[in-house]
Design a protein around this motif. Structure first.
Motif, PDB file in Angstrom:
ATOM      1  N   SER A 336      43.544 -46.057  54.612  1.00 32.05           N
ATOM      2  CA  SER A 336      43.061 -45.577  55.915  1.00 32.05           C
ATOM      3  C   SER A 336      42.409 -46.712  56.699  1.00 32.05           C
ATOM      4  CB  SER A 336      42.060 -44.434  55.714  1.00 32.05           C
ATOM      5  OG  SER A 336      42.668 -43.349  55.049  1.00 32.05           O
ATOM      6  N   TYR A 337      41.646 -47.526  55.987  1.00 32.56           N
ATOM      7  CA  TYR A 337      40.967 -48.635  56.663  1.00 32.56           C
ATOM      8  C   TYR A 337      41.967 -49.642  57.209  1.00 32.56           C
ATOM      9  CZ  TYR A 337      37.998 -52.710  57.358  1.00 32.56           C
ATOM     10  OH  TYR A 337      37.370 -53.789  57.897  1.00 32.56           O
ATOM     11  N   PHE A 340      43.725 -48.249  60.217  1.00 33.03           N
ATOM     12  CA  PHE A 340      42.865 -48.308  61.404  1.00 33.03           C
ATOM     13  C   PHE A 340      42.821 -49.732  61.963  1.00 33.03           C
ATOM     14  CE2 PHE A 340      38.590 -49.182  63.080  1.00 33.03           C
ATOM     15  CZ  PHE A 340      38.573 -48.317  64.167  1.00 33.03           C
ATOM     16  N   GLN A 341      42.720 -50.716  61.057  1.00 27.80           N
ATOM     17  CA  GLN A 341      42.694 -52.105  61.506  1.00 27.80           C
ATOM     18  C   GLN A 341      44.003 -52.510  62.180  1.00 27.80           C
ATOM     19  OE1 GLN A 341      40.126 -54.265  61.541  1.00 27.80           O
ATOM     20  NE2 GLN A 341      38.846 -52.570  60.813  1.00 27.80           N
ATOM     21  N   VAL A 343      45.937 -50.522  63.912  1.00 30.53           N
ATOM     22  CA  VAL A 343      45.909 -49.932  65.251  1.00 30.53           C
ATOM     23  C   VAL A 343      45.066 -50.778  66.188  1.00 30.53           C
ATOM     24  CG1 VAL A 343      45.129 -47.944  66.597  1.00 30.53           C
ATOM     25  CG2 VAL A 343      46.338 -47.594  64.433  1.00 30.53           C
TER      26      VAL A 343
END
Length: 370
Positions: A336-337, A340-341, A343
């Motif tokens: 998930s991290y 997100f990075q 994006v």
């Protein structure tokens, strides 16, 4: 030694027992209580600490403790009281007191009754505290024994130690080889409290998770050797419970006892073999069965689960499942991290591309913010 006073005045004239027992005094008490004991006086170190503690708490409430409250004023008086109680074990309390009046003629009945309660505590390690002439404080972690006028010393012992009535299933049940105090502490997170009150031996307080254990093994052996008023089978069985929970040759047990300041491990029993089933016990069977059942309860905390490795397959299965679940969550968080990075980086790349295009005049003024 017989003429030495038991109570000596301490600070500010209060009658507190502050002096230590000399070797000769210890030898005299040992011979008075257990005349046929073959044990060395050094083995009684823990017991004599209890002896002194018992006398030290008598100053309750703040009033002094002296000969005005007790008939026994010297160690010789204490020895005579014990002999009279032992000889007349079948007589009721008042009858024994009447016989002691001839031994201690200058004493009142209340003084004699207090002395009898105190002698029972010191000699039999049973916390006798009668309501009519209370001796010392009422302690929350010690079960008191009332000595009624119509009861004999034999009645008290029978009332304190009654054979268990467990089912045949329990009698025939085998005892787990891992059933030791050290494992009860690790697997069940039990706290151990040493008690000099034999009546509280193996008593487990569920509200606090505290197991009470009687540590004065030397007294039990001395009672056997001197054929004291305590039933022989009770004393021998109590020794068996200590040998069961503190197995000889177990390094973790030796380490724990050393850390606890208990040296009774060095005192050998008549029968050092470890019990294998609950049928070998009568007096302590119910309490042992309850402890054994607690020992086999499913762990209630992660820490208990970590220490409880009696079933290796189950232990590895559980902790592998925990590890897999942890890694799944960890990789999910990482995924998930990183998503997100990505994006964030894509947005930054998009804005950079627009800025480059605007600088070259490839987009309209409205799009470039002009």
């Amino acid at each position: 030694m017989a003429h030495l006073p038991i109570f000596r005045h301490g600070v500010a004239g209060q009658g507190r027992y502050t002096h230590s027992l000399e070797f000769q005094v210890q030898q005299y008490i040992k011979n008075a209580f257990w005349p046929k004991s073959k044990s060395s006086i050094n083995e009684y170190a823990s017991y004599f600490r209890y002896f002194q503690w018992t006398l030290s708490i008598l100053a309750w409430p703040e009033s002094s403790v002296d000969g005005e409250q007790f008939a026994i004023k010297t160690y010789g008086d204490l020895a005579r009281t014990v002999r009279c109680m032992e000889t007349n074990i079948g007589l009721n309390r008042l009858m024994i007191a009447e016989k002691l009046r001839h031994e201690l003629p200058q004493s009142s009945q209340d003084q004699i009754l207090r002395s009898m309660d105190l002698a029972a505590r010191l000699w039999l390690t049973i916390y006798v505290r009668s309501r009519d002439v209370p001796v010392g404080p009422s302690l929350s972690d010690i079960t008191e024994t009332q000595w009624m006028d119509t009861m004999s010393l034999q009645n008290i012992i029978q009332e304190c130690f009654q054979p268990s009535n467990c089912s045949t299933q329990h009698c025939e049940a085998r005892i787990d080889v891992a059933f030791t105090v050290n494992n009860l502490r690790k697997f069940c997170r039990m706290k151990i409290q040493w008690t000099a009150n034999l009546k509280d031996h193996l008593n487990y307080d569920r509200s606090t998770g505290t197991l009470h254990l009687f540590p004065h093994k030397i007294c039990l052996i001395s009672h056997l050797e001197s054929k004291s008023v305590l039933p022989t089978d009770l004393v021998a069985e109590t020794l068996r419970t200590l040998d069961l929970l503190f197995p000889f040759g177990d390094e973790s047990t030796q380490k724990y006892l050393a850390e606890s300041g208990q040296d009774f491990y060095r005192t050998s029993s008549r029968d050092p073999s470890r019990a294998t089933d609950f049928g070998e016990f009568r007096y302590w069977q119910r309490r042992l069965v309850e402890l054994h059942e607690l020992f086999h309860h499913a762990p209630k905390s992660v820490l208990q689960m970590w220490y409880d490795r009696r079933n290796p397959v189950q232990w590895w299965t559980f902790w592998l499942a925990v590890a897999i679940a942890f890694l799944t969550i960890l990789f999910g968080v990482i995924s998930s991290y990183t998503g997100f990075q990505q994006v964030v980086l894509a947005e930054k790349a998009y804005r950079l591309a627009i800025l480059q295009a605007c600088s070259q005049g490839n987009f309209s003024a409205d799009l470039c913010g002009k």
